[in-house]
Design a protein around this motif. Sequence first.
Motif, PDB file in Angstrom:
ATOM      1  N   PRO A 437       0.828  -1.211   0.000  1.00 11.58           N
ATOM      2  CA  PRO A 437       0.000   0.000   0.000  1.00 11.58           C
ATOM      3  C   PRO A 437       0.862   1.261   0.000  1.00 11.58           C
ATOM      4  N   VAL A 438       1.976   1.209   0.730  1.00  6.53           N
ATOM      5  CA  VAL A 438       2.884   2.358   0.704  1.00  6.53           C
ATOM      6  C   VAL A 438       4.289   1.859   0.394  1.00  6.53           C
ATOM      7  N   ARG A 439       4.837   2.329  -0.725  1.00 11.98           N
ATOM      8  CA  ARG A 439       6.172   1.900  -1.134  1.00 11.98           C
ATOM      9  C   ARG A 439       7.225   2.867  -0.597  1.00 11.98           C
ATOM     10  N   GLY A 440       6.899   4.139  -0.606  1.00 11.46           N
ATOM     11  CA  GLY A 440       7.888   5.118  -0.162  1.00 11.46           C
ATOM     12  C   GLY A 440       7.233   6.413   0.292  1.00 11.46           C
ATOM     13  N   VAL A 441       8.029   7.236   0.965  1.00 12.05           N
ATOM     14  CA  VAL A 441       7.557   8.516   1.502  1.00 12.05           C
ATOM     15  C   VAL A 441       8.522   9.601   1.022  1.00 12.05           C
ATOM     16  N   GLY A 539      -0.271  -0.224  -4.267  1.00 15.77           N
ATOM     17  CA  GLY A 539      -1.190  -1.095  -3.545  1.00 15.77           C
ATOM     18  C   GLY A 539      -2.212  -0.340  -2.707  1.00 15.77           C
ATOM     19  N   MET A 540      -2.180   0.997  -2.734  1.00 17.33           N
ATOM     20  CA  MET A 540      -3.166   1.711  -1.893  1.00 17.33           C
ATOM     21  C   MET A 540      -4.552   1.705  -2.533  1.00 17.33           C
ATOM     22  N   GLY A 545      -8.044   2.615   4.693  1.00 23.27           N
ATOM     23  CA  GLY A 545      -7.288   2.862   5.924  1.00 23.27           C
ATOM     24  C   GLY A 545      -5.913   3.468   5.732  1.00 23.27           C
ATOM     25  N   VAL A 546      -5.431   3.525   4.493  1.00 18.93           N
ATOM     26  CA  VAL A 546      -4.084   4.073   4.280  1.00 18.93           C
ATOM     27  C   VAL A 546      -4.070   5.567   4.618  1.00 18.93           C
ATOM     28  N   ALA A 547      -5.080   6.289   4.109  1.00 22.67           N
ATOM     29  CA  ALA A 547      -5.136   7.735   4.381  1.00 22.67           C
ATOM     30  C   ALA A 547      -5.277   7.968   5.886  1.00 22.67           C
ATOM     31  N   ILE A 569      -2.424   6.708  -6.704  1.00 20.76           N
ATOM     32  CA  ILE A 569      -1.377   5.982  -5.988  1.00 20.76           C
ATOM     33  C   ILE A 569      -0.554   6.887  -5.067  1.00 20.76           C
ATOM     34  N   LYS A 570      -1.093   8.045  -4.705  1.00 18.97           N
ATOM     35  CA  LYS A 570      -0.361   8.901  -3.759  1.00 18.97           C
ATOM     36  C   LYS A 570      -1.313   9.728  -2.913  1.00 18.97           C
ATOM     37  N   ILE A 571      -0.847  10.099  -1.737  1.00 15.58           N
ATOM     38  CA  ILE A 571      -1.576  11.044  -0.885  1.00 15.58           C
ATOM     39  C   ILE A 571      -0.560  12.092  -0.438  1.00 15.58           C
ATOM     40  N   SER A 572      -0.884  13.356  -0.615  1.00 14.47           N
ATOM     41  CA  SER A 572       0.020  14.421  -0.190  1.00 14.47           C
ATOM     42  C   SER A 572      -0.653  15.321   0.827  1.00 14.47           C
ATOM     43  N   CYS A 573       0.108  15.753   1.822  1.00 15.06           N
ATOM     44  CA  CYS A 573      -0.368  16.754   2.774  1.00 15.06           C
ATOM     45  C   CYS A 573       0.585  17.936   2.748  1.00 15.06           C
ATOM     46  N   VAL A 574       0.027  19.122   2.735  1.00 19.42           N
ATOM     47  CA  VAL A 574       0.852  20.314   2.900  1.00 19.42           C
ATOM     48  C   VAL A 574       0.865  20.640   4.382  1.00 19.42           C
TER      49      VAL A 574
END
Length: 603
Positions: A437-441, A539-540, A545-547, A569-574
């Motif tokens: 679900p999460v490969r990298g940050v 995989g997200m 539940g990933v977010a 395939i991504k979630i971003s937060c400022v």
Amino acid sequence: MALVVQKYGGTSVGSVERIQAVANRVRKTAQQGNNLVVVVSAMGKTTDTLVKLASEVSSNPCRREMDMLLSTGEQVTIALLSMALQELGQPAISLTGAQVGIVTEAEHSRARILQICTDRLERHLNQGEVVVVAGFQGVSSTEDLEITTLGRGGSDTSAVALAASLKADRCEIYTDVPGILTTDPRLVPSAQLMSEITADEMLELASLGAKVLHPRAVEIARNYGMPLIVLSSWSDRPGTKVVSRLPQPRSLQGMEIAKAVDGVEIDRDQAKIAMLHVPDSPGVAAKLFGEIANQNIDVDLIIQSIHEGNTNDISFTVVNQVLKQAEAVAEAIAPSLRTHPAASTEAEVMIDQEIAKVAISGAGMIGRPGIAAKMFKTLADAKINIQMISTSEVKVSCVVHESECDRALHILSQAFDVDLSSQKEITANRYQGEHPPVRGVALDTNQARIAIRQVPDVPGMAAQIFSLLAKKSISVDAIIQSQRCHIINNIPTRDIAFTVAQSDADLACEAITELNQKIGCGDVSGDKAIAKLSIVGAGMIGHPGVAAKFFAALAQAQINIQMITTSEIKISCVIDEADGVKGLNAVHGAFGLGGDEKVNIPA
Ligand code: ADP
Ligand code: ASP
Ligand code: MG
């Protein structure tokens, strides 16, 4: 016999000893019976030193002279490496970008590669010579044959473009870390090496701040199906493979400017839930999406716009079937979401079932600002209003009224020349197989946020704003429109916010302030003290539940979320820039990405 392109970055060729070590590695690969093209960067911090030198002579040096100056760095390395190879008895020749025939646009400091003439390269290779090529530079296609550069970090792009043009067997990117890691090991010491990553995931990570690869290099590898490997020039470990699915055949002409969009999709089965007036404080998104995840509800887009006073709006989309359930969760927690326990106003829940999502997909959407702008313009010309926008390097999605969705599909496929019958299969199979679900940050502290208040809510506004920025070559990410509507002079208006590179922030503000006089919006403001923190994983999709976990990790670290945007395939937060590294460590840990193996980073 294989044809291999190897690229060595600045640290890998940072001293005479390092150049000799690289020469030994190259010689060994050649002796194993391979044909070799070697692309090199400037030694160590040479490019930074040259930039500083220029700033001592001029406060605003012209881009042509900057290219003339910066391209000298790589020229030093090619000559020295070639000499070192010859010293080992290995026939070698150094060539500049122009000598190789790396033909680019005439755009100084950010030129895109048009084509590479491989005749001379092939001649030397056939003579058994290793060809050592200066990375990061090219020559313009214009009569004046100007020296151009591809943008900082661009040697990766030179290497992959050469590999694609030569139809090499693989392209190896040698750097100062053992490969692609779960995040930057300089900021998170527990970062771990991954054995492989999909090209789409790497495109997202690279454009969200993971500077281990230039996003354009990944774009070329993806588009031409070039096997790409990132590994350390200090060890013999296998590194990380960037895997691309089988590409559609495409011409080598206009390499970096040809078709960016290869799919147009619609999803009618979407409903929107908006929560207005939620408190602008840590933990709110975590609470909402935590409850939603507890019900095992999969959320698609999530958007949190910039705050207004001390409250925010958060909107998200779900499939119609779970709308009632998601709405019930939102209604149930709304009373507890007040700006103050004693405050009488609680969050307000709005739902809209008559929405649909239209999306264009491909590679390099953020890196080519004209693409999103063209999508908005195409929709505006057809008088289709955009309710929500989500941008990413591999996809731009817009939420529109359900009744407009077929028309949107038709006009977008025409505008982007996508054959709808042939692309169905590609989009359906994009992320086949098992992916975490999460490969990298990734953390990007080089961003600024621009906010435009009270933009009239009529078709064409996004098109005007982002076409103007595209014309100035300003790349935009995280575009968000507020859900809250203000009536100004009888016209409904919404706020629009987005992020740009810090270096473009002043120019973007100026341009929009000028446009403002024409279209009549409210204040335009810029904030450079922000950071963008993102998680990426194929995989997200379909993994509830990933977010929630992401937001909970930030809440636990007492970090307030200023904006949220998601894509497939991504979630971003400022967040606040000062919270960047703390947030990165918290999120990396929350997803269990850390490990005990310590990454060795050469000084
Ligand atoms: P080169 O000079 O070899 O091109 P760069 O400095 O451009 O090297 O890129 C390598 C650096 O990228 C690493 O030293 C590391 O600090 C940074 N980096 C950021 N994110 C990642 C990541 N996810 N994986 C590996 N390295 C990363
Ligand atoms: N030397 C250039 C830079 O520092 C290009 C590169 O190393 O990729 O940006
Ligand atoms: Mg680099």
